[in-house]
Design a protein around this motif. Structure first.
Motif, PDB file in Angstrom:
ATOM      1  N   GLY A  39      45.209  43.504  31.934  1.00 53.94           N
ATOM      2  CA  GLY A  39      45.340  43.099  30.535  1.00 53.94           C
ATOM      3  C   GLY A  39      46.674  42.423  30.275  1.00 53.94           C
ATOM      4  N   LYS A  40      47.738  43.037  30.811  1.00 48.85           N
ATOM      5  CA  LYS A  40      49.078  42.452  30.644  1.00 48.85           C
ATOM      6  C   LYS A  40      49.201  41.124  31.385  1.00 48.85           C
ATOM      7  CE  LYS A  40      51.767  46.659  29.886  1.00 48.85           C
ATOM      8  NZ  LYS A  40      52.616  46.120  28.824  1.00 48.85           N
ATOM      9  N   PHE A  41      48.708  41.102  32.621  1.00 49.40           N
ATOM     10  CA  PHE A  41      48.799  39.900  33.455  1.00 49.40           C
ATOM     11  C   PHE A  41      48.086  38.710  32.804  1.00 49.40           C
ATOM     12  CE2 PHE A  41      46.260  37.718  36.899  1.00 49.40           C
ATOM     13  CZ  PHE A  41      47.210  36.751  37.149  1.00 49.40           C
ATOM     14  N   LEU A  42      46.839  38.914  32.423  1.00 49.84           N
ATOM     15  CA  LEU A  42      46.045  37.813  31.879  1.00 49.84           C
ATOM     16  C   LEU A  42      46.550  37.367  30.506  1.00 49.84           C
ATOM     17  CD1 LEU A  42      42.446  38.878  32.962  1.00 49.84           C
ATOM     18  CD2 LEU A  42      43.938  37.162  33.986  1.00 49.84           C
ATOM     19  N   ALA A  43      47.106  38.282  29.737  1.00 48.66           N
ATOM     20  CA  ALA A  43      47.618  37.911  28.409  1.00 48.66           C
ATOM     21  C   ALA A  43      48.806  36.964  28.526  1.00 48.66           C
ATOM     22  CB  ALA A  43      48.011  39.174  27.640  1.00 48.66           C
ATOM     23  N   VAL A  44      49.773  37.333  29.377  1.00 49.90           N
ATOM     24  CA  VAL A  44      50.954  36.483  29.549  1.00 49.90           C
ATOM     25  C   VAL A  44      50.570  35.178  30.249  1.00 49.90           C
ATOM     26  CG1 VAL A  44      53.267  36.326  30.528  1.00 49.90           C
ATOM     27  CG2 VAL A  44      52.452  38.512  29.616  1.00 49.90           C
ATOM     28  N   ALA A  45      49.668  35.271  31.241  1.00 49.22           N
ATOM     29  CA  ALA A  45      49.236  34.063  31.946  1.00 49.22           C
ATOM     30  C   ALA A  45      48.510  33.110  30.996  1.00 49.22           C
ATOM     31  CB  ALA A  45      48.319  34.434  33.110  1.00 49.22           C
ATOM     32  N   LEU A  46      47.707  33.646  30.086  1.00 48.59           N
ATOM     33  CA  LEU A  46      46.988  32.794  29.137  1.00 48.59           C
ATOM     34  C   LEU A  46      47.960  32.029  28.248  1.00 48.59           C
ATOM     35  CD1 LEU A  46      44.367  31.818  27.860  1.00 48.59           C
ATOM     36  CD2 LEU A  46      44.417  33.824  26.355  1.00 48.59           C
ATOM     37  N   VAL A  74      44.481  27.628  38.272  1.00 50.58           N
ATOM     38  CA  VAL A  74      44.458  28.567  39.394  1.00 50.58           C
ATOM     39  C   VAL A  74      45.812  28.571  40.121  1.00 50.58           C
ATOM     40  CG1 VAL A  74      43.395  29.042  41.627  1.00 50.58           C
ATOM     41  CG2 VAL A  74      41.974  28.441  39.685  1.00 50.58           C
ATOM     42  N   GLY A  75      46.440  27.384  40.219  1.00 47.02           N
ATOM     43  CA  GLY A  75      47.760  27.323  40.847  1.00 47.02           C
ATOM     44  C   GLY A  75      48.784  28.155  40.097  1.00 47.02           C
ATOM     45  N   PHE A  76      48.734  28.083  38.774  1.00 48.45           N
ATOM     46  CA  PHE A  76      49.634  28.900  37.968  1.00 48.45           C
ATOM     47  C   PHE A  76      49.337  30.388  38.174  1.00 48.45           C
ATOM     48  CE2 PHE A  76      50.473  31.084  33.911  1.00 48.45           C
ATOM     49  CZ  PHE A  76      51.839  30.870  33.813  1.00 48.45           C
ATOM     50  N   LEU A  77      48.028  30.737  38.177  1.00 48.89           N
ATOM     51  CA  LEU A  77      47.642  32.142  38.362  1.00 48.89           C
ATOM     52  C   LEU A  77      48.005  32.633  39.757  1.00 48.89           C
ATOM     53  CD1 LEU A  77      44.146  32.190  36.600  1.00 48.89           C
ATOM     54  CD2 LEU A  77      46.305  33.094  35.720  1.00 48.89           C
ATOM     55  N   LEU A  78      48.000  31.716  40.738  1.00 53.59           N
ATOM     56  CA  LEU A  78      48.343  32.098  42.114  1.00 53.59           C
ATOM     57  C   LEU A  78      49.758  32.656  42.175  1.00 53.59           C
ATOM     58  CD1 LEU A  78      47.688  31.984  45.217  1.00 53.59           C
ATOM     59  CD2 LEU A  78      48.697  29.699  45.186  1.00 53.59           C
ATOM     60  N   PHE A  79      50.705  31.925  41.638  1.00 51.17           N
ATOM     61  CA  PHE A  79      52.092  32.402  41.637  1.00 51.17           C
ATOM     62  C   PHE A  79      52.277  33.576  40.670  1.00 51.17           C
ATOM     63  CE2 PHE A  79      52.658  28.122  43.354  1.00 51.17           C
ATOM     64  CZ  PHE A  79      53.558  28.354  44.387  1.00 51.17           C
ATOM     65  N   ALA A  80      51.558  33.523  39.534  1.00 52.39           N
ATOM     66  CA  ALA A  80      51.676  34.611  38.552  1.00 52.39           C
ATOM     67  C   ALA A  80      51.171  35.931  39.131  1.00 52.39           C
ATOM     68  CB  ALA A  80      50.895  34.251  37.282  1.00 52.39           C
ATOM     69  N   SER A  81      50.129  35.878  39.984  1.00 54.29           N
ATOM     70  CA  SER A  81      49.604  37.110  40.581  1.00 54.29           C
ATOM     71  C   SER A  81      50.636  37.746  41.516  1.00 54.29           C
ATOM     72  CB  SER A  81      48.312  36.814  41.340  1.00 54.29           C
ATOM     73  OG  SER A  81      48.537  35.886  42.395  1.00 54.29           O
ATOM     74  N   LEU A  82      51.468  36.904  42.159  1.00 57.32           N
ATOM     75  CA  LEU A  82      52.545  37.458  42.975  1.00 57.32           C
ATOM     76  C   LEU A  82      53.588  38.161  42.104  1.00 57.32           C
ATOM     77  CD1 LEU A  82      53.127  34.575  45.562  1.00 57.32           C
ATOM     78  CD2 LEU A  82      52.024  36.785  45.956  1.00 57.32           C
ATOM     79  N   ALA A  83      53.762  37.646  40.892  1.00 60.81           N
ATOM     80  CA  ALA A  83      54.666  38.317  39.955  1.00 60.81           C
ATOM     81  C   ALA A  83      54.106  39.678  39.557  1.00 60.81           C
ATOM     82  CB  ALA A  83      54.872  37.444  38.721  1.00 60.81           C
ATOM     83  N   VAL A  84      52.761  39.784  39.471  1.00 62.28           N
ATOM     84  CA  VAL A  84      52.134  41.079  39.180  1.00 62.28           C
ATOM     85  C   VAL A  84      52.380  42.047  40.333  1.00 62.28           C
ATOM     86  CG1 VAL A  84      49.981  42.254  38.618  1.00 62.28           C
ATOM     87  CG2 VAL A  84      50.363  39.930  37.812  1.00 62.28           C
ATOM     88  N   VAL A  85      52.279  41.563  41.557  1.00 62.70           N
ATOM     89  CA  VAL A  85      52.550  42.412  42.724  1.00 62.70           C
ATOM     90  C   VAL A  85      53.980  42.936  42.669  1.00 62.70           C
ATOM     91  CG1 VAL A  85      52.775  42.441  45.231  1.00 62.70           C
ATOM     92  CG2 VAL A  85      50.855  41.237  44.167  1.00 62.70           C
ATOM     93  N   ALA A  86      54.911  42.052  42.292  1.00 60.76           N
ATOM     94  CA  ALA A  86      56.316  42.469  42.187  1.00 60.76           C
ATOM     95  C   ALA A  86      56.478  43.570  41.156  1.00 60.76           C
ATOM     96  CB  ALA A  86      57.184  41.263  41.827  1.00 60.76           C
ATOM     97  N   GLY A  87      55.779  43.461  40.043  1.00 64.71           N
ATOM     98  CA  GLY A  87      55.852  44.504  39.017  1.00 64.71           C
ATOM     99  C   GLY A  87      55.145  45.774  39.440  1.00 64.71           C
ATOM    100  N   ALA A  88      54.044  45.613  40.182  1.00 61.39           N
ATOM    101  CA  ALA A  88      53.251  46.781  40.584  1.00 61.39           C
ATOM    102  C   ALA A  88      54.025  47.691  41.535  1.00 61.39           C
ATOM    103  CB  ALA A  88      51.957  46.321  41.238  1.00 61.39           C
ATOM    104  N   ILE A  89      54.867  47.134  42.399  1.00 63.96           N
ATOM    105  CA  ILE A  89      55.587  47.963  43.388  1.00 63.96           C
ATOM    106  C   ILE A  89      56.950  48.417  42.871  1.00 63.96           C
ATOM    107  CG2 ILE A  89      54.421  46.804  45.303  1.00 63.96           C
ATOM    108  CD1 ILE A  89      56.978  45.231  45.808  1.00 63.96           C
ATOM    109  N   SER A  90      57.267  48.081  41.639  1.00 63.66           N
ATOM    110  CA  SER A  90      58.562  48.467  41.058  1.00 63.66           C
ATOM    111  C   SER A  90      58.352  49.554  40.022  1.00 63.66           C
ATOM    112  CB  SER A  90      59.235  47.255  40.408  1.00 63.66           C
ATOM    113  OG  SER A  90      59.364  46.193  41.333  1.00 63.66           O
ATOM    114  N   LYS A  91      59.344  50.410  39.873  1.00 69.80           N
ATOM    115  CA  LYS A  91      59.229  51.463  38.861  1.00 69.80           C
ATOM    116  C   LYS A  91      60.245  51.313  37.743  1.00 69.80           C
ATOM    117  CE  LYS A  91      62.093  54.974  41.202  1.00 69.80           C
ATOM    118  NZ  LYS A  91      62.546  54.144  42.320  1.00 69.80           N
TER     119      LYS A  91
END
Length: 462
Positions: free
Chosen positions: A260-267, A329-346
């Motif tokens: 929800g957070k990822f797609l909202a900011v990406a949109l 999709v190119g924008f979402l490609l890099f944005a999804s890596l930003a989600v990974v960065a957030g997912a492994i951080s506390k």
């Protein structure tokens, strides 16, 4: 799995679309509309073949005092130039300035408007002057005659110098210069007026677009990803850093919260992409309309390019459609890596450190394109169009311009889409496994082990 996803998405999107976001989007959109309009307008004006009429000088009679040559030169031949507003003026030669002033004074009693045109020698240079009657003929209006003189200054000079009538006739006869090809010469069609010339201009402009458009998409995605990547990472880690995760997970599944957070900011970023690109297209459309209305005779490279787009196979609808999808999709490609960065951080600090996950691929792709031949007028290496990170930056431009075919664009898009999907799935899985993790920062190796084994961070901690 995605319970209350809609609520998370709406809340996050509302927070992303701030007042500053709206102002920035509108201002850049206006700039994207204005620049193409101005470029086309000034290009058309500089190339317009139509002659502009010179404003009238307001005089019915002009008294000529010629101190450069003979006094009997017939300045009435200037009416033969065909210049509008200057075809019916009576020129009267005067022996000297006193005679001209006397006649100017006498004209105050009749309806004719007049002034004095004089020629004199000043330090070896020919000079002209105008004497305007008091309160009868405005000085500004009379000075329009100087524009007439500037346009036909060679004719004025030969008249003032006393060239005979036959010589003057030869000077007045304007010469035209045309270049022909052999076939065009037989049909009396100059290269400048031929379809071939338009094709050459269109081809040259296409070469320019092949360099400019990849650079545009490169810079657009580069700055948007840098701007939104960090925002996405910080949004993903927000509940962890504020210790609200336990409470949030009572009503929202981890996957729903993350996506929800990822797609909202990406949109929010995707909307800006569409608005700015649409504004550029609108700018060229408006510019083309203005050029056709005010400068219909103008012929320059941009106009020739727009007329020849269909013939050159540029901006075909299927190619444009796949190019737009590739941008998203190119924008979402890099944005999804930003989600990974957030997912492994506390914490927010850890998230800032983990931003290398999307920044490093972006920088490598950026420099690979810039210095690897990706902007050389459609000459990008083939590998660059299929490696997902470099393809995201330049392939949308190449496919829309017809440099690569629709099938090739679809293949590149498919590779990008699959990679983006894998990153999104990985981000969701990592977020779920680490949603309640409170221990020390995990190493990259352990993160990858959790990802492929499905073992959560809590289990790893135990």
């Amino acid at each position: 799995m995605f319970k209350n996803f809609g609520n998370v998405f709406r809340f996050s999107f509302k927070n992303a679309v701030t007042r500053g976001y709206k102002i920035l989007t509108v201002l850049i959109a206006l700039l994207c509309v204005t620049v193409p309009v101005l470029v086309m307008f000034f290009s058309a004006r500089s190339k317009d073949k139509g002659e502009k009429n010179i404003d009238s000088c307001g005089a019915d009679v002009i008294y000529v005092v010629n101190d450069l040559g003979k006094n009997d030169a017939d300045f009435n031949t200037l009416n033969q130039m065909g210049e509008k507003n200057y075809t019916n003026i009576k020129y009267v030669n005067c022996a000297n300035t006193d005679e001209a002033l006397a006649k100017l004074e006498a004209d105050k009693n009749n309806m004719e408007l007049s002034f004095i045109l004089g020629f004199e020698d000043k330090n070896g240079s020919a000079c002209a002057y105008i004497v305007v009657p008091d309160k009868r003929l405005p000085e500004g209006q009379a000075r329009n005659f100087y524009d007439f003189m500037d346009k036909y200054q060679s004719y004025f000079m030969v008249l003032a110098a006393g060239l005979d009538e036959e010589g003057l006739r030869q000077v007045i006869t304007q010469s035209e210069y045309q270049t022909y090809h052999e076939t065009g010469f037989m049909s009396n069609t100059a290269i400048e007026d031929s379809e071939e010339n338009n094709d050459v201009m269109a081809s040259n402009m296409l070469s320019t677009f092949k360099s400019i458009m990849p650079l545009f998409t490169l810079m657009l995605l580069y700055f948007l990803i840098l701007a939104y990547g960090n925002s996405i990472t910080q949004n993903i880690v927000m509940e962890k850093s504020s210790k609200l995760m336990d409470t949030m997970l009572v009503s929202v599944r981890p996957e729903a919260l993350c996506m929800g957070k990822f797609l909202a900011v990406a949109l929010a970023g995707i909307i800006q992409i569409f608005v700015w690109i649409g504004s550029i297209v609108l700018g060229f459309v408006i510019g083309n309309i203005i050029c056709n209305k005010f400068y219909p005779d103008a012929n320059f490279a941009l106009i020739a390019f727009f007329k020849a787009m269909t013939k050159m196979g540029v901006f075909k609808l299927p190619n444009v459609a796949i190019a737009v999808l590739m941008l998203v999709v190119g924008f979402l490609l890099f944005a999804s890596l930003a989600v990974v960065a957030g997912a492994i951080s506390k914490t927010r600090e850890e998230a800032a450190g983990a931003s290398f996950l999307f920044v490093l691929p972006l920088l490598v792709a950026y420099f690979a394109v810039m210095f690897g031949g990706g902007l050389e007028s459609g000459g990008a290496p083939t590998w660059m169009l299929y490696v997902p990170f470099t393809a995201a930056l330049i392939t949308p431009a190449y496919v829309s311009l017809g440099v690569i075919s629709f099938a090739e664009g679809l293949a590149s898009y498919s590779i990008m889409f699959v990679c983006m999907l894998l990153f999104v799935i990985a981000a969701g899985r990592l977020y779920k496994m680490m949603s309640l993790y409170k221990g020390n920062q995990l190493k990259f190796g352990k993160v990858m082990k959790m990802l492929f084994t499905g073992e959560s961070a809590m289990a790893e901690k135990k």
